[in-house]
Design an enzyme around this catalytic site. Structure first.
Site, mmCIF file in Angstrom:
data_model
loop_
_atom_site.group_PDB
_atom_site.id
_atom_site.type_symbol
_atom_site.label_atom_id
_atom_site.label_comp_id
_atom_site.label_asym_id
_atom_site.label_seq_id
_atom_site.Cartn_x
_atom_site.Cartn_y
_atom_site.Cartn_z
ATOM 1 N N LYS A 1 -6.757 9.147 -8.141
ATOM 2 C CA LYS A 1 -7.247 10.028 -7.080
ATOM 3 C C LYS A 1 -7.813 11.320 -7.646
ATOM 4 C CE LYS A 1 -7.120 9.420 -3.309
ATOM 5 N NZ LYS A 1 -8.030 8.675 -2.390
ATOM 6 N N HIS B 1 -1.209 11.019 -2.682
ATOM 7 C CA HIS B 1 -2.555 10.687 -2.240
ATOM 8 C C HIS B 1 -3.410 11.917 -1.970
ATOM 9 C CE1 HIS B 1 -5.681 9.666 0.740
ATOM 10 N NE2 HIS B 1 -5.737 8.484 0.118
ATOM 11 N N ASP C 1 0.344 -2.046 4.505
ATOM 12 C CA ASP C 1 1.482 -1.146 4.703
ATOM 13 C C ASP C 1 2.747 -1.921 5.029
ATOM 14 O OD1 ASP C 1 -0.363 0.927 4.447
ATOM 15 O OD2 ASP C 1 -0.563 1.224 6.611
ATOM 16 N N HIS D 1 0.836 -1.201 0.000
ATOM 17 C CA HIS D 1 0.000 0.000 0.000
ATOM 18 C C HIS D 1 0.872 1.252 0.000
ATOM 19 C CE1 HIS D 1 -2.882 2.806 2.290
ATOM 20 N NE2 HIS D 1 -3.410 2.629 1.090
ATOM 21 N N ARG D 2 0.769 2.016 -1.097
ATOM 22 C CA ARG D 2 1.610 3.206 -1.281
ATOM 23 C C ARG D 2 3.093 2.829 -1.155
ATOM 24 N NH1 ARG D 2 -2.185 7.200 2.513
ATOM 25 N NH2 ARG D 2 -4.133 6.430 1.633
ATOM 26 N N GLU E 1 -4.087 3.864 -8.505
ATOM 27 C CA GLU E 1 -5.370 4.401 -8.046
ATOM 28 C C GLU E 1 -5.541 5.824 -8.559
ATOM 29 O OE1 GLU E 1 -8.002 5.647 -4.145
ATOM 30 O OE2 GLU E 1 -6.362 4.215 -3.874
ATOM 31 N N ASP F 1 -1.000 6.195 -5.743
ATOM 32 C CA ASP F 1 -2.082 7.117 -6.069
ATOM 33 C C ASP F 1 -1.581 8.149 -7.069
ATOM 34 O OD1 ASP F 1 -3.955 6.255 -3.773
ATOM 35 O OD2 ASP F 1 -2.098 6.743 -2.729
ATOM 36 N N GLU G 1 0.791 -0.563 -4.839
ATOM 37 C CA GLU G 1 -0.311 0.368 -5.096
ATOM 38 C C GLU G 1 0.172 1.781 -4.860
ATOM 39 O OE1 GLU G 1 -3.638 2.984 -3.568
ATOM 40 O OE2 GLU G 1 -1.829 2.283 -2.545
#
Length: 239
Positions: free
Chosen positions: A104, A50, A220, A9-10, A102, A38, A36
């Protein structure tokens, strides 16, 4: 059974500044199957960030969209890292993992599709090396290339989630962890959808989601999901 996928995640934002190349490299080092990030569009450039505002994740202040690109690229996004472009992320990952982009910001779908097409046709990538996700249905409907895998982000799934997924041509749904049940996972699978909940960070959460039949998790801490995934079967891809 398909492999239980670990999606950083990120990047690996439990260890490094989120949405930075440093965080992405750490996720790869920890064995993540996917990363992943954003994206938002500023001055025609896809930037990986993000928030709409700069204050939380950089040493800048104010709104991302109101700053010139050269100023944004000079900011410290943590540990001396800069706000990366999506192209830099693709180059850094270099097909060592799949990339979940993603959407955003507004008007991001078109430029993301163009960049994915470039990396597929000119740099040896495959469409299954990507998945494009968003809460914004309008952005997902703007993805015109039917070969690009799509993930529909959900907070609390409603009875109509399947219709929404069909309308955006989703191959996967990404629900919030706290709303995932065995019944929901089974229903999604019956509809031909994979289930990747967000964001699972404790080993107990991750193991529980795997027990429920989820196809993977956003986390994370990629090393925690990787450890649990070792008990899974062969990977069948994300599309």
């Amino acid at each position: 059974m398909s492999k239980f996928l670990c999606i950083g995640h990120r990047g690996a934002c439990g260890h490094e500044p989120e949405n930075t190349l440093r965080s992405i490299r750490r996720a790869l080092e920890l064995g993540a199957d996917g990363v992943e990030i954003d994206v938002q569009l500023v001055d025609g450039e896809l930037l990986v960030m993000h928030d709409a505002k700069l204050d939380r994740t950089t040493n800048g202040h104010g709104y991302l969209a109101r700053k010139p690109l050269d100023i944004l690229r000079s900011l410290d996004a943590g540990k001396g890292e800069r706000i990366p472009t999506l192209r830099e992320v693709f180059t850094t990952v270099d097909r060592r993992a799949f990339i979940n982009v993603e959407l955003k910001g507004r008007r991001t779908a078109g430029p993301v599709c163009v960049l994915i097409g470039e990396f597929v046709h000119r740099h040896g990538w495959k469409y299954e090396d990507f998945i494009v996700s968003s809460f914004h249905r309008r952005e997902l409907r703007a993805i015109t290339d039917p070969k690009i895998p799509i993930g529909l982000l959900l907070t609390r799934p409603t009875r109509l989630y399947g219709l929404s997924a069909r309308r955006v041509r989703a191959c996967a749904v990404h629900p919030a962890v706290r709303y995932v049940t065995a019944q929901f996972v089974a229903d999604a699978h019956r509809r031909g959808l994979r289930v990747y909940p967000y964001t699972a960070n404790t080993p107990a959460q991750i193991a529980h989601l795997r027990h429920l039949g989820a196809d993977g998790v956003f986390t994370d801490f990629p090393e925690r999901a990787v450890k649990i995934a070792r008990q899974s079967g062969p990977d069948e891809g994300i599309g």
